[in-house]
Write a protein that holds these residues in place. Structure first.
Motif, PDB file in Angstrom:
ATOM      1  N   ASP A   1      36.488  39.200  33.396  1.00 22.41           N
ATOM      2  CA  ASP A   1      36.359  40.426  34.191  1.00 22.41           C
ATOM      3  C   ASP A   1      37.440  40.387  35.261  1.00 22.41           C
ATOM      4  OD1 ASP A   1      35.670  42.566  35.774  1.00 22.41           O
ATOM      5  OD2 ASP A   1      33.918  41.586  36.662  1.00 22.41           O
ATOM      6  N   PRO A   2      38.601  41.005  35.013  1.00 22.39           N
ATOM      7  CA  PRO A   2      39.690  40.949  35.995  1.00 22.39           C
ATOM      8  C   PRO A   2      39.367  41.663  37.298  1.00 22.39           C
ATOM      9  CG  PRO A   2      40.511  41.581  33.821  1.00 22.39           C
ATOM     10  CD  PRO A   2      39.015  41.684  33.774  1.00 22.39           C
ATOM     11  N   ALA A   3      38.432  42.610  37.261  1.00 24.09           N
ATOM     12  CA  ALA A   3      38.102  43.341  38.479  1.00 24.09           C
ATOM     13  C   ALA A   3      37.517  42.415  39.540  1.00 24.09           C
ATOM     14  CB  ALA A   3      37.126  44.475  38.171  1.00 24.09           C
ATOM     15  N   TRP A   4      36.674  41.460  39.111  1.00 24.40           N
ATOM     16  CA  TRP A   4      36.017  40.550  40.061  1.00 24.40           C
ATOM     17  C   TRP A   4      36.356  39.086  39.802  1.00 24.40           C
ATOM     18  CZ3 TRP A   4      34.600  42.779  44.220  1.00 24.40           C
ATOM     19  CH2 TRP A   4      34.070  44.075  44.204  1.00 24.40           C
ATOM     20  N   HIS A   5      37.284  38.827  38.900  1.00 27.30           N
ATOM     21  CA  HIS A   5      37.696  37.455  38.581  1.00 27.30           C
ATOM     22  C   HIS A   5      36.496  36.566  38.259  1.00 27.30           C
ATOM     23  CE1 HIS A   5      41.945  38.059  39.224  1.00 27.30           C
ATOM     24  NE2 HIS A   5      42.155  36.801  38.931  1.00 27.30           N
ATOM     25  N   GLN A   6      35.732  37.034  37.275  1.00 22.27           N
ATOM     26  CA  GLN A   6      34.575  36.277  36.833  1.00 22.27           C
ATOM     27  C   GLN A   6      34.485  36.337  35.303  1.00 22.27           C
ATOM     28  OE1 GLN A   6      30.981  38.160  38.302  1.00 22.27           O
ATOM     29  NE2 GLN A   6      31.710  40.198  37.786  1.00 22.27           N
ATOM     30  N   TYR A   7      33.736  35.383  34.736  1.00 22.91           N
ATOM     31  CA  TYR A   7      33.450  35.428  33.315  1.00 22.91           C
ATOM     32  C   TYR A   7      32.287  36.380  33.072  1.00 22.91           C
ATOM     33  CZ  TYR A   7      36.370  31.320  32.437  1.00 22.91           C
ATOM     34  OH  TYR A   7      37.425  30.457  32.314  1.00 22.91           O
ATOM     35  N   ILE A   8      32.413  37.199  32.028  1.00 26.26           N
ATOM     36  CA  ILE A   8      31.317  38.049  31.604  1.00 26.26           C
ATOM     37  C   ILE A   8      30.749  37.451  30.318  1.00 26.26           C
ATOM     38  CG2 ILE A   8      30.649  40.331  30.761  1.00 26.26           C
ATOM     39  CD1 ILE A   8      31.211  40.205  33.751  1.00 26.26           C
ATOM     40  N   LEU A   9      29.574  36.829  30.440  1.00 30.24           N
ATOM     41  CA  LEU A   9      28.948  36.188  29.284  1.00 30.24           C
ATOM     42  C   LEU A   9      28.212  37.192  28.417  1.00 30.24           C
ATOM     43  CD1 LEU A   9      27.492  33.014  31.054  1.00 30.24           C
ATOM     44  CD2 LEU A   9      29.721  33.306  29.961  1.00 30.24           C
ATOM     45  N   ASN A  10      27.923  38.363  28.977  1.00 35.45           N
ATOM     46  CA  ASN A  10      27.167  39.407  28.277  1.00 35.45           C
ATOM     47  C   ASN A  10      25.753  38.969  27.916  1.00 35.45           C
ATOM     48  OD1 ASN A  10      28.816  41.759  28.233  1.00 35.45           O
ATOM     49  ND2 ASN A  10      30.170  40.758  26.753  1.00 35.45           N
ATOM     50  N   ASP A  11      25.192  38.012  28.681  1.00 37.23           N
ATOM     51  CA  ASP A  11      23.761  37.717  28.540  1.00 37.23           C
ATOM     52  C   ASP A  11      22.938  38.946  28.888  1.00 37.23           C
ATOM     53  OD1 ASP A  11      24.078  35.090  27.736  1.00 37.23           O
ATOM     54  OD2 ASP A  11      24.129  34.339  29.798  1.00 37.23           O
TER      55      ASP A  11
ATOM     56  N   ARG B   1      49.215  42.101  44.389  1.00 36.15           N
ATOM     57  CA  ARG B   1      49.592  40.728  44.726  1.00 36.15           C
ATOM     58  C   ARG B   1      48.912  39.798  43.736  1.00 36.15           C
ATOM     59  NH1 ARG B   1      48.332  40.939  51.246  1.00 36.15           N
ATOM     60  NH2 ARG B   1      49.944  42.452  51.819  1.00 36.15           N
ATOM     61  N   PHE B   2      49.563  38.707  43.409  1.00 40.01           N
ATOM     62  CA  PHE B   2      49.034  37.826  42.382  1.00 40.01           C
ATOM     63  C   PHE B   2      49.033  36.398  42.919  1.00 40.01           C
ATOM     64  CE2 PHE B   2      51.197  41.469  40.553  1.00 40.01           C
ATOM     65  CZ  PHE B   2      50.157  42.045  39.825  1.00 40.01           C
ATOM     66  N   ASP B   3      47.848  35.779  42.897  1.00 42.21           N
ATOM     67  CA  ASP B   3      47.659  34.457  43.472  1.00 42.21           C
ATOM     68  C   ASP B   3      47.568  33.429  42.349  1.00 42.21           C
ATOM     69  OD1 ASP B   3      46.952  32.171  44.785  1.00 42.21           O
ATOM     70  OD2 ASP B   3      45.095  32.970  45.661  1.00 42.21           O
ATOM     71  N   PRO B   4      48.566  32.593  42.186  1.00 39.50           N
ATOM     72  CA  PRO B   4      48.531  31.618  41.086  1.00 39.50           C
ATOM     73  C   PRO B   4      47.437  30.566  41.236  1.00 39.50           C
ATOM     74  CG  PRO B   4      50.400  31.208  42.545  1.00 39.50           C
ATOM     75  CD  PRO B   4      49.803  32.507  42.975  1.00 39.50           C
TER      76      PRO B   4
END
Length: 533
Positions: free
Chosen positions: A95-105, A321-324
């Motif tokens: 989920d690039p909007a919130w920088h999280q994994y979407i497991l779809n549980d 902006r992009f944070d490595p």
């Protein structure tokens, strides 16, 4: 002692019908709202789907009318088709909007089935960022078609025989925001045309539904309100609502600016209504598009460093902006960090109530209101428990008594000035002069002969001698008066005691010749109910 204040209500001061959806909530899988509070298969109360029954039961008791779901920024790249069917076969996405994994549980069906368990209406947000018109058509067919097609029969195969019959569909979320995937910040006409075709297509699949198009994400947006106008000009004939959001912010301790923030909401609403009606006139249309204020909140936040010359209109630059070093987060519903907000319950309850009163004062055009923190306001929670914060009681009184038609409550009181201020480069507030210390709204349930007047005292120090003038309501008498107030602004309700802060009955008042008189406490919430025998 402060000078006398007066609130006048009259049956001739009708604003408009109050929609049941006006006092609703918002749900998005960020923080702990879904992962940990709504969904935790390891919780002692978890049901067969992993939903916390303590949270469901608490919300069910409130009868919250509607919840907007499943987002939010989250939906701008969400692929709903990967969230249905057996859980062990669903696809995991970033989920690039919130920088999280979407497991779809928790997937499409789970969101809607959770709403069924709570007994609330789902207001559904469609991916219009990376999503296509065909995706939206398939989504509505899967959700609302009785059967006989691939998608509706797949829903049945996945365990839900009957259609969900979702009536409200938002076509995107904050589509002018550069923080969105597939943002239309620079091309409002393109977004408006996409909404035109999408709304037309899904209404041809189910002609009972309503649709909402995104207006500005905040009154600070560079394109506001021209962006909104350009969008709506393309799709006016096929949409029913313009969806807008705003989060008001004031510096910690600046209670006057926090509680006076409802004036900025009213400015926003008035501008949007003028824009909508202008577009209607361009289209020579008798149709009246309504407003959905489906994300809102108020908070205290320290003032940030400003960058003179950098300007207030740099949201795009700030989000490119992009944070490595940044990493995606994998949320564990059973091991979520607790969110602790500074301060007690009282100021938070008042700040949210002040916005709700602003929406109520515009009930003729604002037909949906979804508080972003509405679910925790109704049912506060942590890893283990659910309880009632002070906001619960305020929210419940509004749902109970704000029925029928909104009335224009005329306020006369002492005033204060709010100097202009800037939280950071993009959140800059012009000053306001002559802000009433007394904030009020009113609702008249004419069918049941019941009148309610809601009052906030924004003054931090003084009791106010208040008169509520009801001379126009002959035969009405007070049947209930309630106040929520504390001298300890750090006081919080807890699971162990969620009645520390709750409305108490106000008995020290007089009523004579149509005038209801009493004193209102500083920084207090007050509800007065009158009925005709």
């Amino acid at each position: 002692m402060a000078q006398n204040a007066k609130v006048t209500v009259h049956p001739a001061y009708k604003v408009g019908e109050i929609s049941e959806r006006l006092f609703s909530a918002f749900l998005e899988p960020i923080g702990t709202m879904v992962n940990g509070t709504m969904f935790n298969p390891k919780h002692p109360t978890a049901d067969e789907q992993g939903f916390r029954r303590d949270f469901i039961d608490a919300l069910k008791k409130t009868k919250v009318p509607a919840v907007r779901l499943p987002g939010g920024n989250f939906v701008s790249a969400w692929q709903w088709k990967d969230s249905i069917g057996p859980r062990d076969q669903r696809k995991v996405h970033l989920d690039p909007a919130w920088h999280q994994y979407i497991l779809n549980d928790v997937g499409h069906d789970e969101y809607l089935q959770w709403a069924e368990k709570v007994g609330t209406e789902p207001l559904y947000t469609v991916n219009m960022g990376t999503g296509t018109i065909q995706d939206a058509m398939d989504l509505v067919e899967y959700t609302n078609q009785a059967g006989g097609t691939y998608w509706s029969d797949l829903r049945k195969k996945n365990g839900h025989e009957d259609p969900y019959d979702v009536k409200m569909w938002y076509l995107g979320n904050e589509m002018d925001g550069p923080w969105q995937l597939g943002s239309w910040d620079k091309n409002p006409e393109g977004y408006g045309h996409k909404v035109l075709e999408t709304s037309k297509a899904i209404k041809w699949i189910d002609e009972t539904i309503e649709t909402g198009v995104c207006g500005s994400s905040a009154p600070f947006m560079e394109g506001f309100p021209a962006w909104d106008e350009a969008v709506l000009d393309k799709c006016y004939d096929v949409v029913d609502y313009v969806s807008v959001h705003h989060y008001h912010t004031a510096a910690p301790g600046d209670t006057k600016a926090l509680l006076g923030g409802s004036l900025y909401y009213e400015d926003f609403i008035n501008t949007e209504i003028a824009m909508i009606d202008y577009v209607a006139s361009k289209h020579r249309s008798p149709k009246q598009v309504m407003l959905s204020f489906d994300e809102y909140g108020a908070m205290q936040r320290p003032l940030q460093e400003l960058h003179p010359g950098y300007g207030r209109y740099n949201m795009a630059r700030n989000h490119y902006r992009f944070d490595p070093e940044r990493r995606y987060i994998l949320h564990d519903p059973d091991n979520m960090p607790e969110r602790q907000f500074p301060g007690g319950d009282m100021i938070n309850a008042l700040s949210m109530a002040s916005i709700q009163l602003a929406l109520l004062r515009h009930a003729d055009r604002v037909k949906i209101g979804c508080m972003t923190g509405g679910l925790p306001a109704l049912a506060a929670s942590n890893h283990d428990h659910v309880w009632r914060a002070a906001s619960h009681y305020v929210f419940m009184q509004l749902m109970k008594y704000a029925k029928g038609v909104a009335l224009d409550a005329k306020v006369e009181s002492e005033t204060y000035d709010m100097p202009g201020y800037a939280i950071e480069d993009t959140s800059q507030y012009t000053g306001k002069e002559g802000v009433n210390y007394i904030d009020a709204a009113s609702a008249w349930d004419e069918e049941n002969n019941r009148l309610a007047v809601f009052v906030i005292n924004r003054n931090e120090e003084s009791d106010y001698p208040l008169t509520v003038d009801l001379k126009g309501f002959e035969g009405y008498k007070p049947t209930g008066a309630y106040k929520l107030h504390t001298n300890d602004l750090e006081l919080k309700n807890t699971y162990e005691n969620d009645e520390l802060l709750m409305p108490e009955e106000e008995k020290d008042y007089t009523f004579e010749n149509g005038e209801f008189k009493l004193y209102v406490k500083p920084l207090s919430w007050n509800v007065y109910v009158f009925e005709k025998e």
